[in-house]
Design a protein around this motif. Structure first.
Motif, short mmCIF file in Angstrom:
data_model
loop_
_atom_site.label_atom_id
_atom_site.label_comp_id
_atom_site.label_asym_id
_atom_site.label_seq_id
_atom_site.Cartn_x
_atom_site.Cartn_y
_atom_site.Cartn_z
N ARG A 17 2.25 11.89 9.27
CA ARG A 17 3.24 11.38 8.32
C ARG A 17 2.52 10.61 7.20
NH1 ARG A 17 6.48 7.69 9.57
NH2 ARG A 17 8.54 8.50 9.01
N VAL A 18 2.82 10.94 5.94
CA VAL A 18 2.11 10.32 4.82
C VAL A 18 3.05 10.04 3.66
CG1 VAL A 18 -0.11 11.40 5.39
CG2 VAL A 18 1.45 12.54 3.80
N ARG A 19 2.62 9.13 2.78
CA ARG A 19 3.21 9.01 1.45
C ARG A 19 2.11 9.33 0.45
NH1 ARG A 19 0.77 4.95 -2.07
NH2 ARG A 19 2.74 5.02 -3.19
N VAL A 20 2.51 9.88 -0.68
CA VAL A 20 1.57 10.29 -1.72
C VAL A 20 1.46 9.17 -2.75
CG1 VAL A 20 1.12 11.93 -3.58
CG2 VAL A 20 2.07 12.73 -1.40
N GLY A 62 9.26 5.56 2.41
CA GLY A 62 7.89 5.94 2.08
C GLY A 62 7.77 6.51 0.69
N ALA A 63 8.77 7.30 0.29
CA ALA A 63 8.75 7.88 -1.05
C ALA A 63 8.88 6.82 -2.13
CB ALA A 63 9.87 8.91 -1.19
N LYS A 64 9.50 5.68 -1.81
CA LYS A 64 9.73 4.64 -2.80
C LYS A 64 8.73 3.49 -2.70
CE LYS A 64 12.50 4.95 -5.39
NZ LYS A 64 12.47 5.68 -6.68
N VAL A 65 7.69 3.65 -1.91
CA VAL A 65 6.65 2.62 -1.83
C VAL A 65 6.06 2.34 -3.21
CG1 VAL A 65 4.27 2.22 -1.04
CG2 VAL A 65 6.06 2.84 0.60
N ALA A 73 1.95 0.02 -14.18
CA ALA A 73 1.95 0.67 -12.86
C ALA A 73 1.30 -0.27 -11.85
CB ALA A 73 1.20 2.00 -12.89
N CYS A 74 1.41 0.13 -10.60
CA CYS A 74 0.76 -0.61 -9.52
C CYS A 74 -0.65 -0.08 -9.31
CB CYS A 74 1.56 -0.44 -8.23
SG CYS A 74 1.68 1.29 -7.68
N THR A 75 -1.38 -0.74 -8.43
CA THR A 75 -2.67 -0.24 -7.99
C THR A 75 -2.54 0.26 -6.56
OG1 THR A 75 -3.46 -2.32 -7.04
CG2 THR A 75 -3.78 -2.01 -9.41
N ARG A 76 -3.59 0.88 -6.08
CA ARG A 76 -3.59 1.34 -4.68
C ARG A 76 -3.49 0.14 -3.73
NH1 ARG A 76 -5.69 6.13 -2.60
NH2 ARG A 76 -4.68 6.59 -0.59
N THR A 77 -4.12 -0.97 -4.09
CA THR A 77 -4.04 -2.17 -3.27
C THR A 77 -2.60 -2.65 -3.15
OG1 THR A 77 -6.27 -2.85 -3.91
CG2 THR A 77 -4.82 -4.56 -3.05
N ASP A 78 -1.86 -2.63 -4.25
CA ASP A 78 -0.46 -3.05 -4.22
C ASP A 78 0.35 -2.17 -3.26
OD1 ASP A 78 -1.02 -4.94 -6.26
OD2 ASP A 78 -0.65 -3.43 -7.80
N ALA A 79 0.10 -0.87 -3.32
CA ALA A 79 0.84 0.06 -2.46
C ALA A 79 0.53 -0.21 -0.99
CB ALA A 79 0.49 1.50 -2.82
#
Length: 366
Positions: free
Chosen positions: A83-86, A156-159, A312-318
Motif C-alpha cells: 500500500r502506497v501514496r504517490v 493517503g491520496a490527500k496527504v 508546495a510541500c516538501t517530502r519531509t512535510d509529507a
C-alpha cells in the motif's frame, strides 16, 4: 492490449475527457500503482486553461494512493501488493534546494499529473507527466511512500494537501500560544490547516470565509482550540473597498494576530488580513491570488511584517503528515467529504469549481 480508463486533458479543450488508453509499462526504476483513490484540486483546471501543462494530451491528477501492481527490474525494497501514496513533486534531488528541504524550489520542479513551473529541461516531467485520475499510474520508485494499514487510501491520496498545510504552518514561524487567522477556511487547504493547528501550538483560531454556516461547520475541526469566525457575507456591503475585514479582525484581536495563513484565490481579503497582523507577524500566502497588495512597502517596514510565499510541500512535510496519521495523533478521515467514480470526474471538477455545496476534500475512486 491491456487498457485502462483515464481522465485526460487535450489541446484546445478546458474539460476532462475519459479515454481508454494503454496501461503504462514500468521502466527499470519504476513502479506501477493500481490507483484506489485520487485527489481532486480545482486549481488544476485553472492551470490547464493558462497553458501550464507542457505535455498534452495527458492524464490529470497529482494526488494518488493505491497498491503496487508491478515493479521495474532495478527496484528493490518494495514489493507487489504494498500500500502506497504517490509523492507528486518531481525535482532533480541534487541541487542546493533539493538538499536543504526546499525541494519545491528546484528549477526542475514539476508535478505528476499537474503543471511544470520552470523553463529549464525537465526530463522527469517529460516521462512522468501522466497523473492519477486513472486506473493505474507509473511513477519512479523513489516517489512512493508506504501507507500505514491504519490510513485509508482516500486519506493517503490527500496527504499532499495535509503536507502543504504543514509547510504553510512552518513558514509562519508561530510563537507558542499563537493567534492564527486562516482565510478561505472552508476549502481544502483551510480545513487541513484548522485540523493541524493544535500541533503547532496555536491557542486561538480566527476563521475567515464567505458563509457563517459553512464556517460553523468547520469549527469542530479545531478540537479544543478556541475558534472565532468572520463571515464575509455578514460584513458591510462595502467591506472590500473600505477595509471591513481588517476592522472585523482587529475587533477580535486588537493587538493583531501572530500570523495569517492566506489561501484566498482572488480579491482584497489578502491585503486586509495583512493589515490585521501584530508587529513582527507573518502572512503566508498559498492561494495564487493575482490581486496586488494594497500597501506601500513602508507599512511592511514599519510593522516589521514578514510576507512569505509557498507553492508546495516538501517530502519531509509529507512524511511528517504520514507520521501523525500513523500514530493516531491526526485523524483526517472526516476531511473527505466527497467521493466520485472515475466516470464522474467532470462532475466532480465542476462541483469543486462551483462550490454550490460545501466541499472540504474530494477524491475519485477508479
Amino acid at each position: 492490449m491491456n487498457a485502462m480508463l483515464a481522465a485526460r486533458a487535450q489541446k484546445g479543450s478546458d474539460a476532462l475527457h475519459l479515454h481508454k488508453i494503454a496501461i503504462p509499462e514500468p521502466g527499470p526504476q519504476d513502479v506501477l500503482v493500481k490507483v484506489a483513490s485520487a485527489g481532486l484540486a480545482p486549481g488544476m483546471m485553472t492551470l490547464l486553461a493558462q497553458g501550464a501543462f507542457k505535455h498534452l494530451p495527458t492524464t490529470l491528477g497529482h494526488e494518488a494512493a493505491g497498491t503496487i501492481a508491478a515493479v521495474g527490474n532495478q527496484v528493490e525494497g518494495i514489493g507487489i501488493g504494498t500500500r502506497v501514496r504517490v509523492h507528486p513533486n518531481l525535482n532533480c534531488r541534487t541541487c542546493g534546494y533539493c538538499r536543504s528541504d526546499r525541494d519545491m524550489m528546484c528549477p526542475q520542479q514539476a508535478m505528476i499529473g499537474h503543471a511544470a513551473f520552470g523553463d529549464v529541461p525537465m526530463p522527469l516531467y517529460d516521462r512522468y507527466h501522466d497523473g492519477g485520475l486513472a486506473e493505474y499510474i507509473r511513477v519512479p520508485h523513489w516517489l512512493v511512500d508506504t501507507l500505514p494499514d491504519s490510513v485509508s487510501f482516500d486519506v493517503g491520496a490527500k496527504v499532499h494537501d495535509l503536507a502543504n498545510a504543514i509547510r504553510a504552518l512552518k513558514c509562519a514561524d508561530l510563537p507558542l500560544g499563537a493567534t492564527l487567522v486562516v482565510t478561505a477556511a472552508t476549502g481544502t487547504m483551510g480545513t487541513a490547516t484548522v485540523k493541524l493547528a493544535r500541533h503547532f501550538g496555536v491557542s486561538r483560531l480566527i476563521l475567515v470565509g464567505r458563509s457563517a454556516e459553512r464556517l460553523d461547520a468547520v469549527r469542530p475541526l479545531a478540537g479544543d482550540v478556541h475558534t472565532d469566525i468572520v463571515a464575509l457575507d455578514e460584513l458591510p456591503s462595502n467591506w472590500a473597498k473600505e477595509g471591513g475585514l481588517t476592522r472585523a479582525l482587529r475587533t477580535l484581536v486588537p493587538q493583531g494576530a501572530d500570523a495569517v495563513l492566506d489561501f484566498v484565490p482572488e480579491g482584497p481579503a489578502t491585503s486586509q488580513a495583512l493589515a490585521a497582523l501584530a508587529t513582527g507577524a507573518s502572512l503566508v500566502h498559498m492561494g495564487a491570488n493575482r490581486s496586488p497588495l494594497l500597501f506601500p512597502m513602508i507599512a511592511v517596514m514599519v510593522n516589521c511584517w514578514r510576507i512569505v510565499g509557498t507553492r508546495a510541500c516538501t517530502r519531509t512535510d509529507a512524511r511528517e503528515a504520514l507520521t501523525l496519521l500513523e500514530r493516531g495523533a491526526l485523524d483526517a478521515e472526516e476531511l473527505i467529504t466527497h467521493r466520485y467514480p472515475l466516470a464522474a470526474a467532470n462532475e466532480a471538477v465542476a462541483a469543486l469549481q462551483n462550490r454550490t455545496e460545501p466541499i472540504w476534500m474530494a477524491v475519485v475512486n477508479p
